[in-house]
Scaffold this active site. Structure first.
Site, PDB file in Angstrom:
ATOM      1  N   ARG A  85      21.273   4.976  11.021  1.00  0.00           N
ATOM      2  CA  ARG A  85      20.285   5.393  12.023  1.00  0.00           C
ATOM      3  C   ARG A  85      20.087   6.897  11.951  1.00  0.00           C
ATOM      4  NH1 ARG A  85      19.141   3.762  17.900  1.00  0.00           N
ATOM      5  NH2 ARG A  85      17.648   5.370  18.513  1.00  0.00           N
TER       6      ARG A  85
ATOM      7  N   ARG B 288      13.681   1.603  13.591  1.00  0.00           N
ATOM      8  CA  ARG B 288      15.079   2.025  13.460  1.00  0.00           C
ATOM      9  C   ARG B 288      15.920   0.937  12.773  1.00  0.00           C
ATOM     10  NH1 ARG B 288      15.262   2.423  19.089  1.00  0.00           N
ATOM     11  NH2 ARG B 288      13.484   3.756  18.824  1.00  0.00           N
TER      12      ARG B 288
ATOM     13  N   ASP C 271      19.730  -0.275  16.804  1.00  0.00           N
ATOM     14  CA  ASP C 271      19.718   0.228  18.169  1.00  0.00           C
ATOM     15  C   ASP C 271      20.753  -0.593  18.939  1.00  0.00           C
ATOM     16  OD1 ASP C 271      18.761   1.782  20.218  1.00  0.00           O
ATOM     17  OD2 ASP C 271      16.917   0.637  20.520  1.00  0.00           O
TER      18      ASP C 271
ATOM     19  N   ASP D 107      22.284  -0.807  22.700  1.00  0.00           N
ATOM     20  CA  ASP D 107      22.126  -0.314  24.067  1.00  0.00           C
ATOM     21  C   ASP D 107      23.126  -0.994  24.992  1.00  0.00           C
ATOM     22  OD1 ASP D 107      19.894   1.306  23.463  1.00  0.00           O
ATOM     23  OD2 ASP D 107      18.544  -0.414  23.637  1.00  0.00           O
TER      24      ASP D 107
HETATM   25  N1  ROI Z   1      10.527  -3.715  20.331  1.00  0.00           N
HETATM   26  C1  ROI Z   1      11.195  -4.851  20.083  1.00  0.00           C
HETATM   27  N2  ROI Z   1      10.513  -5.975  19.918  1.00  0.00           N
HETATM   28  N3  ROI Z   1      12.550  -4.876  19.974  1.00  0.00           N
HETATM   29  C2  ROI Z   1      13.288  -3.753  20.145  1.00  0.00           C
HETATM   30  O1  ROI Z   1      14.529  -3.809  20.057  1.00  0.00           O
HETATM   31  C3  ROI Z   1      12.622  -2.552  20.424  1.00  0.00           C
HETATM   32  N4  ROI Z   1      13.317  -1.400  20.627  1.00  0.00           N
HETATM   33  C4  ROI Z   1      12.700  -0.267  20.941  1.00  0.00           C
HETATM   34  C5  ROI Z   1      11.218  -0.177  21.064  1.00  0.00           C
HETATM   35  C6  ROI Z   1      10.703   0.857  20.082  1.00  0.00           C
HETATM   36  C7  ROI Z   1      10.874   0.241  22.499  1.00  0.00           C
HETATM   37  N5  ROI Z   1      10.549  -1.421  20.784  1.00  0.00           N
HETATM   38  C8  ROI Z   1      11.219  -2.564  20.511  1.00  0.00           C
HETATM   39  O2  ROI Z   1      13.428   0.803  21.169  1.00  0.00           O
END
Ligand code: ROI
Length: 172
Positions: free
Chosen positions: A95, A105, A108, A110
């Site tokens: 990343r 990315r 991610d 979270d």
């Molecule tokens: N859109 C989808 N479908 N899945 C994600 O994990 C995701 N993560 C993000 C943003 C760019 C908002 N859009 C996303 O961070």
């Protein structure tokens, strides 16, 4: 005295939920590898892992579709310790934090929920921002924790009922 110190250093056992997302460099492999890495964090045990889901990007549309999933773990790490460990995994998996907001990315991770806590410090907001409106977060979470109550937002089941799928589908 010794007993007291030991108890302090052991912390409280917390159940936390992590949202995983990727849309670069073989997203399915990124998510599977992240799952293994999270289970290997010292002081973290995986309790449940959702199916993988295919989702269309929220935000800029000129980026690949995403793969999303949710994981439940238990830990005695503090929320910030857990955050730092997850950020280290994101970095290890390539990343790069730069460029466009809401851009593509490799990975991610979270913290969606940390026990029943509401946290709002500069690096960390829990429940995660947008959790209540994002199908790619709500549906995987609901799969592994259908009874969950989201602090400040109510029953997960009610949030799911109000949230359109937006093209989300479970991967085979
Ligand atoms: N859109 C989808 N479908 N899945 C994600 O994990 C995701 N993560 C993000 C943003 C760019 C908002 N859009 C996303 O961070």
């Amino acid at each position: 005295m010794i007993g007291l110190n030991m108890k302090d250093s052991m912390g409280t056992l917390i159940t936390a939920y992590i949202g995983l997302g990727s849309n670069l460099d073989n997203p399915v492999a990124q998510i599977k590898s992240a799952r293994t890495a999270i289970g290997s964090i010292e002081g973290v045990s995986e309790l449940a892992f959702s199916s993988l889901y295919h989702s269309v990007p929220m935000g800029p549309q000129d980026q690949p579709d995403y793969v999303n999933a949710a994981l439940c773990l238990e830990t005695r790490l503090t929320s910030i310790e857990l955050l730092r460990s997850l950020q280290a995994i994101e970095t290890l998996q390539g990343r790069v934090r730069q460029g466009e907001r809401w851009g593509a990315r490799t990975l991610d991770l979270d913290i969606l929920l940390y026990g029943d806590q509401e946290i709002d410090v500069p690096d960390l907001k829990v429940p995660h921002t947008g959790l209540a409106e994002r199908s790619f977060v709500l549906y995987p979470l609901f799969e592994i924790a259908p009874q969950l109550i989201i602090p400040g937002k109510g029953l997960l089941a009610d949030l799911v009922a109000k949230c359109p799928l937006d093209g989300l589908r479970q991967l085979a």
